[in-house]
Design an enzyme around this catalytic site. Structure first.
Site, short mmCIF file in Angstrom:
data_model
loop_
_atom_site.label_atom_id
_atom_site.label_comp_id
_atom_site.label_asym_id
_atom_site.label_seq_id
_atom_site.Cartn_x
_atom_site.Cartn_y
_atom_site.Cartn_z
N GLN A 199 1.79 9.33 -2.82
CA GLN A 199 1.45 10.09 -1.61
C GLN A 199 0.05 10.72 -1.75
O GLN A 199 -0.25 11.38 -2.72
CB GLN A 199 2.50 11.18 -1.37
CG GLN A 199 2.31 11.95 -0.08
CD GLN A 199 2.42 11.07 1.17
OE1 GLN A 199 3.33 10.27 1.30
NE2 GLN A 199 1.46 11.20 2.07
N LYS A 232 10.01 9.57 4.60
CA LYS A 232 10.09 8.23 4.02
C LYS A 232 11.44 8.04 3.32
O LYS A 232 12.07 6.99 3.43
CB LYS A 232 8.93 8.01 3.03
CG LYS A 232 7.60 7.79 3.76
CD LYS A 232 6.38 7.89 2.87
CE LYS A 232 5.11 7.86 3.73
NZ LYS A 232 3.88 8.18 3.01
N ASP A 278 1.68 -0.03 0.06
CA ASP A 278 0.68 0.56 0.96
C ASP A 278 -0.46 -0.43 1.23
O ASP A 278 -1.25 -0.23 2.14
CB ASP A 278 0.06 1.82 0.32
CG ASP A 278 0.68 3.10 0.85
OD1 ASP A 278 1.26 3.06 1.95
OD2 ASP A 278 0.59 4.12 0.15
#
Ligand code: NAP
Length: 284
Positions: free
Chosen positions: A96, A52, A119
């Site tokens: 994460q 990422k 997200d």
């Protein structure tokens, strides 16, 4: 023989568009910024976070990584999220998954400012997706919709079968297919006669997390097969849910693993970060 859907090529195009948008935002004095929080030292998570970070760099997005020790407390994590919620150069916050045992992931997600929830896991954004009025879509289902679009695969009027009902893949996937006027069936571990149902799918999305799970006899001839699974086979090699060699002979389109859905997920995260930067600067 099915056409192989090339997720690397489609994601490269999305990244190119993102890079252009980032350049144009920078010209307006806004540099999109993403903060990634990782707790503990799960090796797979480290690889994802690294990827990422690299993807941000390549598209001009500013990124910060917060690598916290495995014994970080819930309060310390929530305090960090609160700080990032107020940090003006950070437009997106990503925690994460999975978090180490003892940390409440749901509470952490709910602490993220919904405008920075790139997200799209926060209940506010989940609700917005449900009613079809959203800024962010969860990256994996959004990436799949982008793949279908890139290959001119229409969803309207199609029988769509989704295997899996997780909050991050199965449920939002079903919702996005529904928004595009597909007729959607969601299957899960308690579904009876699974193969009978999957064989009705013009579009079959598998997100069960089980290798060699979808075999050719479960697929309608000519179906579009999207493999979300990221599993390890007997030899430790990355593989999807779909028995690729057999299903490739039956389907019309198929995503390989790797190189199918996976690359789209990060590309859509970058896209969401740009959207977040626009949203927070009244540029949407
Ligand atoms: P998850 O939370 O474990 O969900 C798996 C789903 O599959 C559950 O809904 C489960 O049903 C269902 N399932 C399990 N066994 C089944 C069976 N025998 N028959 C029918 N349904 C069954 O996993 P997830 O987070 O959604 O991820 C799914 C897979 O996608 C994993 O391999 C993951 O690594 C991968 N993934 C890939 C990406 C990417 O970027 N490519 C992103 C996210 C996830 P129940 O609800 O009844 O338990």
């Amino acid at each position: 023989m099915a056409v192989r859907i090339d997720g690397k090529a489609v994601s490269a195009k999305v990244r190119e568009q993102v890079a252009q948008e980032v350049a144009s935002l920078k010209a307006q004095g806004v540099c999109p910024g993403l903060a990634v929080i990782i707790v503990g030292d799960d090796p797979a998570s480290k690889i994802y976070v690294n990827n990422k970070k690299k993807a941000c760099q390549a598209t001009g997005i500013y990124s910060e990584e917060y690598a916290l020790p495995g014994d970080t407390s819930q309060k310390e994590l929530l305090d960090l999220v609160a700080d990032l919620n107020h940090k003006e150069d950070i437009h997106g916050i990503l925690v994460q998954s999975p978090l180490p045992k003892g940390l409440d992931e749901k509470a952490v997600v709910e602490a993220i400012d919904p405008q920075k929830d790139v997200d799209a896991f926060h209940a506010y954004n989940v609700g917005k997706i449900m009613i079809g009025d959203y800024h962010f879509l969860p990256c994996t289902p959004a990436g799949i919709m982008e793949l279908l679009k890139a290959y001119d695969i229409a969803v309207e009027g199609k029988q769509c079968v989704v295997i899996g009902r997780s909050n991050i893949v199965g449920k939002p996937m079903a919702m996005l297919l529904l928004h595009q006027n597909g007729t959607v069936t969601v299957c899960h571990s308690r579904t009876k006669n699974l193969a009978e149902i999957t064989r009705q799918g013009d579009i079959l999305v598998s997100a069960a997390g089980k290798s060699h799970f979808v075999t050719a006899d479960m697929v309608k001839p000519g179906a579009v097969v999207i493999d979300v699974g990221m599993n390890r086979d007997e030899n430790g090699k990355l593989c999807g849910d779909v028995d690729f060699d057999g299903v490739e002979l039956v389907a019309s389109y198929i995503t390989p693993v790797p190189g199918g859905v996976g690359p789209m997920t990060i590309a859509m995260l970058l896209k969401n970060t740009v959207t977040a930067a626009k949203l927070q600067n009244d540029l949407l």
